[in-house]
Design a protein around this motif. Sequence first.
Motif, PDB file in Angstrom:
ATOM      1  N   LEU A  56      44.056   9.021 -16.090  1.00 38.92           N
ATOM      2  CA  LEU A  56      43.059   8.309 -16.890  1.00 38.92           C
ATOM      3  C   LEU A  56      43.154   6.806 -16.674  1.00 38.92           C
ATOM      4  O   LEU A  56      42.133   6.128 -16.448  1.00 38.92           O
ATOM      5  N   LEU A  57      44.360   6.268 -16.702  1.00 43.08           N
ATOM      6  CA  LEU A  57      44.538   4.829 -16.547  1.00 43.08           C
ATOM      7  C   LEU A  57      44.154   4.357 -15.149  1.00 43.08           C
ATOM      8  O   LEU A  57      43.536   3.297 -14.986  1.00 43.08           O
ATOM      9  N   THR A  58      44.509   5.130 -14.143  1.00 37.53           N
ATOM     10  CA  THR A  58      44.224   4.723 -12.764  1.00 37.53           C
ATOM     11  C   THR A  58      42.727   4.689 -12.494  1.00 37.53           C
ATOM     12  O   THR A  58      42.206   3.735 -11.898  1.00 37.53           O
ATOM     13  N   HIS A  59      42.006   5.719 -12.919  1.00 37.69           N
ATOM     14  CA  HIS A  59      40.556   5.740 -12.700  1.00 37.69           C
ATOM     15  C   HIS A  59      39.860   4.636 -13.490  1.00 37.69           C
ATOM     16  O   HIS A  59      38.875   4.046 -13.017  1.00 37.69           O
ATOM     17  N   ALA A  60      40.363   4.350 -14.690  1.00 40.42           N
ATOM     18  CA  ALA A  60      39.784   3.255 -15.470  1.00 40.42           C
ATOM     19  C   ALA A  60      40.023   1.919 -14.787  1.00 40.42           C
ATOM     20  O   ALA A  60      39.154   1.040 -14.781  1.00 40.42           O
ATOM     21  N   VAL A  64      37.076  -1.218 -12.341  1.00 40.80           N
ATOM     22  CA  VAL A  64      36.852  -2.649 -12.576  1.00 40.80           C
ATOM     23  C   VAL A  64      37.656  -3.411 -11.521  1.00 40.80           C
ATOM     24  O   VAL A  64      38.846  -3.656 -11.690  1.00 40.80           O
ATOM     25  N   THR A  65      37.009  -3.791 -10.429  1.00 42.23           N
ATOM     26  CA  THR A  65      37.712  -4.380  -9.289  1.00 42.23           C
ATOM     27  C   THR A  65      38.517  -5.632  -9.635  1.00 42.23           C
ATOM     28  O   THR A  65      39.687  -5.734  -9.242  1.00 42.23           O
ATOM     29  N   PRO A  66      37.945  -6.611 -10.368  1.00 45.16           N
ATOM     30  CA  PRO A  66      38.754  -7.801 -10.688  1.00 45.16           C
ATOM     31  C   PRO A  66      40.027  -7.451 -11.465  1.00 45.16           C
ATOM     32  O   PRO A  66      41.096  -8.025 -11.205  1.00 45.16           O
ATOM     33  N   LEU A  67      39.914  -6.517 -12.385  1.00 44.81           N
ATOM     34  CA  LEU A  67      41.085  -6.112 -13.158  1.00 44.81           C
ATOM     35  C   LEU A  67      42.094  -5.385 -12.274  1.00 44.81           C
ATOM     36  O   LEU A  67      43.313  -5.564 -12.415  1.00 44.81           O
ATOM     37  N   CYS A  68      41.591  -4.604 -11.341  1.00 43.80           N
ATOM     38  CA  CYS A  68      42.471  -3.877 -10.417  1.00 43.80           C
ATOM     39  C   CYS A  68      43.214  -4.842  -9.509  1.00 43.80           C
ATOM     40  O   CYS A  68      44.417  -4.672  -9.243  1.00 43.80           O
ATOM     41  N   VAL A  69      42.535  -5.880  -9.031  1.00 39.86           N
ATOM     42  CA  VAL A  69      43.181  -6.891  -8.189  1.00 39.86           C
ATOM     43  C   VAL A  69      44.263  -7.616  -8.982  1.00 39.86           C
ATOM     44  O   VAL A  69      45.381  -7.839  -8.490  1.00 39.86           O
ATOM     45  N   ALA A  70      43.961  -7.970 -10.236  1.00 35.08           N
ATOM     46  CA  ALA A  70      44.937  -8.650 -11.075  1.00 35.08           C
ATOM     47  C   ALA A  70      46.160  -7.763 -11.310  1.00 35.08           C
ATOM     48  O   ALA A  70      47.311  -8.237 -11.259  1.00 35.08           O
ATOM     49  N   ALA A  71      45.925  -6.485 -11.547  1.00 29.74           N
ATOM     50  CA  ALA A  71      47.038  -5.556 -11.762  1.00 29.74           C
ATOM     51  C   ALA A  71      47.876  -5.403 -10.498  1.00 29.74           C
ATOM     52  O   ALA A  71      49.107  -5.290 -10.566  1.00 29.74           O
ATOM     53  N   ASP A 134      45.430   5.639  -5.304  1.00 26.88           N
ATOM     54  CA  ASP A 134      46.330   4.513  -5.074  1.00 26.88           C
ATOM     55  C   ASP A 134      45.556   3.229  -5.339  1.00 26.88           C
ATOM     56  O   ASP A 134      44.744   2.796  -4.528  1.00 26.88           O
ATOM     57  N   ALA A 135      45.815   2.606  -6.488  1.00 27.94           N
ATOM     58  CA  ALA A 135      45.043   1.433  -6.884  1.00 27.94           C
ATOM     59  C   ALA A 135      45.270   0.262  -5.936  1.00 27.94           C
ATOM     60  O   ALA A 135      44.335  -0.477  -5.607  1.00 27.94           O
ATOM     61  N   LEU A 136      46.515   0.059  -5.486  1.00 27.96           N
ATOM     62  CA  LEU A 136      46.775  -1.051  -4.578  1.00 27.96           C
ATOM     63  C   LEU A 136      46.064  -0.862  -3.242  1.00 27.96           C
ATOM     64  O   LEU A 136      45.541  -1.820  -2.663  1.00 27.96           O
ATOM     65  N   PHE A 137      46.028   0.373  -2.762  1.00 26.11           N
ATOM     66  CA  PHE A 137      45.327   0.642  -1.509  1.00 26.11           C
ATOM     67  C   PHE A 137      43.832   0.422  -1.676  1.00 26.11           C
ATOM     68  O   PHE A 137      43.153  -0.036  -0.754  1.00 26.11           O
ATOM     69  N   ASP A 138      43.323   0.696  -2.860  1.00 26.96           N
ATOM     70  CA  ASP A 138      41.896   0.545  -3.116  1.00 26.96           C
ATOM     71  C   ASP A 138      41.463  -0.917  -3.029  1.00 26.96           C
ATOM     72  O   ASP A 138      40.314  -1.204  -2.677  1.00 26.96           O
ATOM     73  N   VAL A 139      42.376  -1.854  -3.342  1.00 24.03           N
ATOM     74  CA  VAL A 139      42.034  -3.283  -3.278  1.00 24.03           C
ATOM     75  C   VAL A 139      42.898  -3.989  -2.229  1.00 24.03           C
ATOM     76  O   VAL A 139      43.227  -5.176  -2.370  1.00 24.03           O
ATOM     77  N   VAL A 204      52.240  -0.346 -14.216  1.00 24.80           N
ATOM     78  CA  VAL A 204      52.901   0.571 -13.287  1.00 24.80           C
ATOM     79  C   VAL A 204      52.296   1.974 -13.370  1.00 24.80           C
ATOM     80  O   VAL A 204      52.275   2.714 -12.371  1.00 24.80           O
ATOM     81  N   LEU A 205      51.784   2.336 -14.544  1.00 22.06           N
ATOM     82  CA  LEU A 205      51.132   3.636 -14.675  1.00 22.06           C
ATOM     83  C   LEU A 205      49.726   3.601 -14.092  1.00 22.06           C
ATOM     84  O   LEU A 205      49.316   4.531 -13.381  1.00 22.06           O
ATOM     85  N   ALA A 206      48.994   2.533 -14.393  1.00 23.01           N
ATOM     86  CA  ALA A 206      47.597   2.453 -13.974  1.00 23.01           C
ATOM     87  C   ALA A 206      47.438   2.251 -12.473  1.00 23.01           C
ATOM     88  O   ALA A 206      46.394   2.602 -11.911  1.00 23.01           O
TER      89      ALA A 206
END
Length: 280
Positions: A56-60, A64-71, A134-139, A204-206
């Motif tokens: 749930l956290l990862t898809h959320a 939101v790309t800017p938030l994903c980059v910040a994370a 993989d959120a980091l791979f996505d951005v 770390v979870l998201a």
Amino acid sequence: MQRVPRWLREVVLVGVIYGAYELSRGLQHGAVAVATRNGRDILHWERSFDLAPEKLLTHALISVTPLCVAAAYFYSTMHYFITPIVLVWMYRSHAKQYRTARTALACSTLLGLVVFYLLPTAPPRLLANAGIPDALFDVRHWGWWGGEGSVPRGLGGLTNQFAAMPSLHVGWALWCGFLLCRYSSRISVRVLGVLYPLVTTVVVLATGNHYLLDAIAGAAVMAFGAGLALAARVVVGRVHPAGTPQDADDAVEPIDAPSPLDPRRDGPRTARPEHAASRR
């Protein structure tokens, strides 16, 4: 022979621990099957108790790309900056508590390295068909990382992708947060001390790098390290009672103490009697 300054010894100690951390991350490259199985077992256990917020956290987050980059930047950099800053702050401003804080950090980190080696665990992002991207791979186009965690592109072979259990990100953040809340006199800093471990846990979870159980284990490892540090302080306190310097650097001469060349060290001297009549 001149003694090595205490601050230099502390720098060397931290460097050795960090070197051991990096070295241990490269010792389990061949444990792919075992790490994947362990990761699936953890995820299955969490889902059986409805305690699996990673998907749930990862898809959320990736929505939101800017938030994903910040994370992604937060995950990749913050522990390299905040932990040393808090360590130096403790050394300079709270010297009496520094040894215990440093020992707790060292013990928990070394314990985490042992678990890394004994229990290789693939992070959620590496589990096929788990539905956790993989959120980091996505951005990846927004930073220096590629598809192998937070390391720069081309350096993935130097890191261990199966060091998810426990989450030292969370353990170190909890260490920083506790010290800031405990020893800072500023309310704003104390608030940051509360927020930092909470935000770190969510990040770390998201980002798909850790399970919820990893975060709990990271906190447990830090608590265990703190227990060892407190036990060590008690033992040292019995061996070196209060008032006995444990280190030459800790033996500070009182300001009012006369030096060996000061005539005051032989006791007060009586003033010379003045002549009753002055010379004419």
